[in-house]
Every structure is written in structure tokens, then in C-alpha cells.
Write an enzyme that holds these catalytic residues in place. Structure first.
Site, PDB file in Angstrom:
ATOM      1  N   ASP B  92       0.841  -1.066   0.141  1.00  0.00           N
ATOM      2  CA  ASP B  92       0.249  -0.021  -0.009  1.00  0.00           C
ATOM      3  C   ASP B  92       0.792   1.137   0.009  1.00  0.00           C
ATOM      4  OD1 ASP B  92       1.162   0.175   2.577  1.00  0.00           O
ATOM      5  OD2 ASP B  92      -0.976  -0.243   3.531  1.00  0.00           O
ATOM      6  N   ASP B 271      -7.960  -7.467   0.550  1.00  0.00           N
ATOM      7  CA  ASP B 271      -7.127  -7.939   1.418  1.00  0.00           C
ATOM      8  C   ASP B 271      -7.678  -7.422   2.749  1.00  0.00           C
ATOM      9  OD1 ASP B 271      -6.500  -4.950   0.970  1.00  0.00           O
ATOM     10  OD2 ASP B 271      -5.328  -5.308   3.044  1.00  0.00           O
TER      11      ASP B 271
END
EC number: 2.4.2.29
Lengths: 376, 376
Positions: B92, B271
Site C-alpha cells: 500500500d 486484502d
């Protein structure tokens, strides 16, 4: 249970043997990983078998009695089934933990009153009660209920305690005669030599213990704070009075060097929380010495955790990665260190066994003991 | 990077595809286990591959930047080598953690000033800085630096934030054009759709994001407290504006039911920390429903942990044993629960994929969503 000596070292008292139990063979000398509450901390049973190659593990009667309780273990059909471990198990008697962990314990001839370290609830252990609990847990090897005197102890305390331990042994034997096994396989009682660090008491205790026909004999009351040389002296003395043809188990020992020195004195079996407990604090035992993985010196060391190691963690992970896991307080760090250290202990005793068999143990041991104590 | 659609469900918008990266193929729809600080908590990399059968894992840029730091990861040759994971990785941007974990963060057009949640040290993330860190970490998929507005947000806040996220995206793209890859393989930037829960903002953001030619597109700012129906509505709307021929990643989602519902809306990648975090708290996800293993009702249930489970822990361990491990606060309990839950999530998305391919997804999904939410 059967014990067969396969080899004896000519330059030391080291022995290699095979101990056969209802759950399989144990190649001695052996190290037994400690699975206190039905789990060797931070490792799967599959890893214990396939990676660590443990041949027998230890359970703690005191802990198992408190949690999950003997009723639940019995409901599962014994500890082997409860925790899914089909190789041999040894349980201690609960005595040592009662003295070291519980609160307000009170020792009398009858037994020990104590309060649980978990919730303060009151309990009573006696030789008979310890046997009953160990019957229900269902280990292959069960230990006599003894008193483990602190170090140092006065001669008088040590003698009185030893005498009581001997009387307690007879009560254990009597209870077992009257109460058959629960799960269809043999449980062997190992009695325990006490006597603190007094030569004449150790001799008397070893002779008394050895007079009972048992499948194996244990040395208790060592590794409780005495200097290493005193431990070795007591171990040496006791082994000389124990039967040659039965396995000898030195309880709660120790460092890798302690184990090799005691193998040289004729000890066959060991257990200790050191590989897992110290591993969880970042201490990594290797054949070249000891690593404190928390040290900054490993921060950028991308080499394998242990190039001589024999488990997957040694090559899968680098020192820098393991150091990072400890710095970040990640579970995986404790898992890697525990698995590595246990495999190392099992590798070490197996190496010792091979050296005994091929006749090179004594010189190998002296080189290894030096290395094992080096700080890397 | 290449994405190929293999099948589309006729009764929903569900898709099955194959995403090809420099580190191997990913069968979509896929769930990505979260390995925050270079470790999926309490599981070995070997277990991730062989037992959980993870095809791609996620790393958190904010955490990795703070510990061990990009310099050390770069020294190892990137995150794949540092942690010994040779399959795909996604990182991320660090944005979400800066807003949710750090102290005193201050957002301006230039970027975000913040204090570390570990030691209070001062740091600054910008689109350029996030790209630089992610270059050094070296994941296969890297995420654009965005602002994730809280729920609820005013329309004005959400619009201004979205506009800035779009401007930041251009800065990410510009930085990547000028700074080549470090480790000899392609890194693909996924931009992120924002817009809170406002239909017109989500549409505008999806169209803006989709106007950039990228290898995949993400939906951010959901699963931040909004009702599930709003999440589904936004996900549905955004998917309708994203390119058909590229993978769609819904960030931070979610429960097993959330995942199936969003697959039905056309999402390909997910996720979430739920399988590991909730697992460590004793929540076990199964195909029949949810087990709270800490409940007394499992105390004497010696049946396998999950008879329908597809990993070794499901048959190796019983419910009673796992309950005991949680009661005794043993590491192995967290390890078993994490491994089981991750394998369950991977099994679930693979089942969804097979149902999409054989044309039975929609009806299967409706039955499963019911079951998955049952409390056992």
C-alpha cells in the site's frame, strides 16, 4: 519398556542406547522438548516431528492438572490424543512446579497444599494424587512425586527431605500396583535421586532408588542454582550407583555444554525450557556459538540464520530478517528461534550419539563445549 | 503485467481471471494475506506457500518504512529477498496508516507530516516519497498515494480530498517515469478511486482514475465504518466505470460474506487483517459459520477443528485442544487460528473462482453468504 545399550565410549562414561516404549523408540542420549501445557511453545506438532525430529516430549503435570484439567485430558483419551502427538511422552510429578510456581505451599509428610498461580484456588498434591493425575494424562514415562530442596539447603533439611522423598516413592509404587493403566499401554515410573549437593546423601539416595526395580532412574535437585562443577560432581557420583542397564534422566538440564558434559558422565536423557524460553528472548544456539539476535550487529547481516543448521528456518531466513522480527516484536521471530534452537538441541544429542558409536566422542565433546560457549 | 479474463458469470458481474506478474501468476478473484512488517503474523513463509496456498501477499509501506527501514530492505535486495517470499507482493502507499496510526498528522497539498506511532519521531510522506519508498521495497504492485477520508465525511471534504488524490496520482506517475525500477523487474502502479459515499464523486473519481492507463485499479475509502449496503452500492457503481480488462482491487475488505458479495459486483482482489487479527482473538471462520473458540461449549468437543477444512491444522487439532490453547494463552493457539483462517479465505476465493468458471456462482454465493454469517 525396554532399554538396550548399543555403545559405550572408551574415554568417558558416555553411552548410546535405544529405549523402546509403547509409542516408539527413543535413541539415547536424547533431549526432550518441554511441552508444558500440552504444547511446545510456538511450534506445531508437525514441526516437532518432521523438522525438529523430537523423539519424546515432556508435559508438566502441575500445569496440565490446572489447565485443561485431568478430566478433559481423560475425555480425549489421554494427552497423546488430546494434543495429537503419537510419539512418547514423559510427565513430571508436579512437585517441582508446586514448590517453584504456586503460592503458599505447605509441605507435610502427607503431601503438599498449594494455591494455583493462575487463580489462587486451593489444591493438594500427594504421591497418590500425582500418580492418579499422571495415570489420567497417560504419558509413557511418569515421575515419582518428590521434594526438590532448594540450593543451598542445610544438611539436615536435605537429609530429611531425601528420606521423605524415599517414603513417597514407596507410596507411588503402591498406588500404581493397585491402579491399572487407563489407555491400554504401559506407563513406566522413574524414581528420582535427591540429596542436594551432599556426597553421602546422593550416594544413599542413589542406592535406595536403585534398589527399586524400575525402567529408568532420574537425578533431581540439580540445575537449581549450584555451580556447574557441583552439578557435574553430583551427576558423576549418582551415575556410578545407578544400574548400568537402565536409562538415566537428568532433570531440567541445561545449556548445550551442560548436556555434553553430562552425557560424558553417563546421563542418557535431558529436558530443559532453555531452547524455547531463551529462544523467545532472542538467544540462538549454533554449532559455532551463541547469537543474541537482538544485537545491532546483525541488522544488515543477510547471510542465512545458521549455515550449519539442519532445519528449514536456518536457510529460509537471514539473521537480519530474524533481528527485524524481534525488533518489531513479531510472533514469527519467536517461532523461528524456538524451532531453530530445538532442532539444534536434537541435532547436538544425535551428533553425540554418533560420536559415541564411532568412538570419537570424548575429543569431539571437548572441542564442542568450547565452541558452544562462544558468544558470536 | 498482464491480466486475462477467463470467465464471466452470467447471473452476476463476477469474473475469473489470471494476473501475470514478474513473480508468477495470480488466479482471480484472490485474497491477499496481510504481512504488515514483512511477516504475515504467526505463520511461516513455508506455510503461506504450501498450506495456505497464498498467491500474493501485502506489505504495509508505513510499517516497513519505520521498521526495518527502506535502507535495510534495499540492502537485502528488496522485500522478496529480505523476507524470503518469491511470489508476488503488493504494497500500500502508507497513506492509510499515516492517517489511522500516526500521531499529529497534518495533511497539506504537498503531503503529510506525521509522528511515528512507535517512537514519536517526525516524518513526511508525499506522493513522491511514497513512490520512492515503494521502489525500494520492490513490490510487484504498488499503490498510489491517496487521502482516505473518514466516514462519514461532508460532501465538501470528500470532494476536496478526492481532487487532491487525483492531483497526487499525477505526481506519483511523474515520479515513476523519472525513476527506473531497482531490482530488474516491473512494478505496476494501481491508482485508487476515492469519493466517500457520494455517488457523483465516486463516478467522477472512477472516470478520472480510469483515464490513466494502468495495470489495475483500486477502490479505496470503503470498509471504514459505513454500512455494508453502502459499501456494496459504491463498489457496484465504481466497477461499472472501471475498465473491463483490468483487475479491480477493493482495499481492506473484509468478512467472508463481504468478499463474496463484492466478487458478485465485479471485484477481483481483496486484502484484510480480519483472518489473522480475529483469529488471534479466537474467531474461527468455517464453511458452516463462525466459531468463537473461547466459548465453554467447545471445552469437551474432541472433533476436528474443521472437518471441511483444507489445511493440516483442521484435522491435526481438535476444537477442545484449540480452546485449551486459547484459555492457556499459548502461542500455538494463535498460530493454528491464523493458519486456518487464512487457508479458509484462500479456499473461499478459489471456490468462488471455480463456481464462476462452471457457471454456478450466483446461486452458490447466496447459500454461502447465509452460512458464512451463522454463529456456531
Amino acid at each position: 519398556m525396554n532399554f538396550e545399550l548399543k555403545a559405550q565410549d572408551s574415554k568417558s562414561k558416555a553411552r548410546a542406547g535405544v529405549l523402546t516404549t509403547a509409542h516408539g523408540e527413543i535413541q539415547t542420549p536424547i533431549f526432550m522438548p518441554v511441552g508444558t501445557v500440552a504444547s511446545v511453545k510456538a511450534v506445531h506438532q508437525r514441526e516437532l516431528k518432521e523438522d525438529i525430529k523430537a523423539q519424546i516430549i515432556l508435559g508438566n503435570t502441575y500445569h496440565l492438572y490446572l489447565r485443561p484439567g485431568t478430566d478433559i485430558i481423560n475425555g480425549a483419551g489421554g494427552l497423546h490424543k488430546f494434543m495429537n502427538w503419537d510419539r512418547p511422552i514423559l510427565t513430571d510429578s508436579g512437585g517441582y512446579q508446586v514448590y517453584s510456581l504456586s503460592n503458599n505451599n505447605k509441605i507435610t509428610e502427607e503431601g503438599v497444599k498449594f494455591k494455583s498461580h493462575i487463580d489462587g484456588s486451593r489444591h493438594f498434591f500427594s504421591p497418590e494424587k500425582s500418580m492418579e493425575i499422571q495415570r489420567n494424562i497417560g504419558a509413557d514415562i511418569i515421575m515419582a512425586f518428590d521434594e526438590c530442596p532448594p540450593y543451598p539447603s542445610t544438611y539436615e533439611y536435605a537429609k530429611n527431605s531425601m528420606d521423605m522423598t524415599h517414603r513417597w516413592l514407596q507410596r507411588c509404587i503402591d498406588w500404581l500396583k493397585e491402579n491399572p493403566e487407563l489407555y491400554g499401554f504401559e506407563q513406566s515410573l522413574f524414581p528420582i535421586v535427591q540429596g542436594s549437593t551432599y556426597n553421602d546423601l546422593r550416594k544413599e539416595s542413589a542406592e535406595t532408588i536403585a534398589s527399586h526395580p524400575c525402567d529408568g532412574y532420574a537425578i533431581g535437585g540439580l540445575s537449581v542454582g549450584e555451580p556447574h562443577d557441583e552439578m557435574y560432581a553430583m551427576s558423576d557420583l549418582v551415575c556410578s550407583y545407578l544400574p548400568e542397564d537402565k536409562p538415566r534422566y537428568l532433570m531440567g538440564v541445561g545449556t548445550p555444554a551442560n548436556i555434553l558434559e553430562n552425557i560424558a558422565l553417563g546421563v542418557d536423557m535431558f529436558d530443559c525450557v532453555m531452547p524455547t524460553r531463551n529462544g523467545r528472548n532472542g538467544m540462538i544456539f549454533t554449532s559455532e556459538g551463541i547469537i543474541n539476535i537482538k544485537n545491532k550487529k546483525w541488522e544488515r547481516d543477510f547471510s542465512p540464520l545458521d549455515p550449519n543448521g539442519t532445519s528449514f528456518v536456518d536457510s529460509d531466513y537471514s539473521k537480519a530478517y530474524l533481528r527485524h522480527l524481534f525488533a518489531a516484536n513479531e510472533y514469527l521471530g519467536r517461532q523461528i528461534a524456538s524451532l531453530h534452537n530445538l532442532r539444534f538441541y536434537l541435532w547436538l544429542v544425535n551428533e553425540a550419539r554418533e560420536k559415541i558409536i564411532d568412538g570419537t566422542f570424548a575429543s569431539w565433546k571437548n572441542v564442542m563445549v568450547e565452541k558452544l560457549q562462544t558468544r558470536l
